[in-house]
Enzyme design. Structure first.
Site, PDB file in Angstrom:
ATOM      1  N   GLU A 130       3.774   1.950  -8.459  1.00  5.93           N
ATOM      2  CA  GLU A 130       2.774   3.015  -8.394  1.00  5.93           C
ATOM      3  C   GLU A 130       1.488   2.561  -7.725  1.00  5.93           C
ATOM      4  OE1 GLU A 130       2.318   4.519 -12.364  1.00  5.93           O
ATOM      5  OE2 GLU A 130       4.315   5.429 -12.360  1.00  5.93           O
ATOM      6  N   HIS A 143       1.234  -6.938  -8.074  1.00 12.16           N
ATOM      7  CA  HIS A 143       0.882  -7.300  -9.448  1.00 12.16           C
ATOM      8  C   HIS A 143       2.154  -7.585 -10.223  1.00 12.16           C
ATOM      9  CE1 HIS A 143       1.515  -2.931  -9.286  1.00 12.16           C
ATOM     10  NE2 HIS A 143       1.976  -3.023 -10.521  1.00 12.16           N
TER      11      HIS A 143
END
Ligand code: 5GP
Length: 128
Positions: free
Chosen positions: A105, A110
């Site tokens: 998203e 990350h």
């Protein structure tokens, strides 16, 4: 041309804004190369996000273009946060979502660090 099937890096993404201090985050740890902070919508008792400080769209981009020092520093921070949060004995999960099938998203590389309860099977069965 981006390394992965994602658009080029968008400096307006939410993690870039957190890194610039434009929006708040509950910080867990920070080094020269990376920042760890709590996910805003935790899916486990511990749900921490670890992001490199420089601009990488995805794991593919990070692996292809980050320096060895950044890559080492990033993963060492992930492991040290898990240790600091006393997850080593009980165990934990580290996960990254990449691109469309990965359901990524936020287009700033990350990893998610989950822990604090049994986490079940790695990938749920069924459609998604
Ligand atoms: P992805 O699907 O890209 O791997 O996961 C993005 C994660 O970022 C989600 O778990 C979501 O809850 C988290 N997130 C989205 N916006 C924010 C925010 O503003 N602050 C924090 N701390 N986490 C966020």
């Amino acid at each position: 041309m981006p390394v992965s099937g994602l658009p080029p890096y968008d400096p307006a993404n939410i993690f870039a804004r957190i890194l610039r201090g434009e929006i708040p985050a509950k910080k867990v740890a920070e080094t020269e190369h990376a920042l760890a902070f709590h996910d805003i919508a935790p899916q486990a008792p511990v749900h921490v996000l670890v992001v490199p400080k420089r601009a990488y769209v995805s794991l593919a981009d990070f692996a292809a273009t980050a320096s060895d020092a950044e890559i080492a520093g990033f993963w060492r921070l992930v492991a040290s946060v898990a240790k600091e949060l006393t997850l080593e004995l009980s165990g934990y999960r580290v996960l990254t979502n990449m691109g469309v099938h990965g359901h990524q998203e936020v287009p700033h590389f990350h990893v998610h660090l989950f822990g604090g309860r049994p986490l079940g099977r790695m990938v749920p069965s069924g459609e998604g």
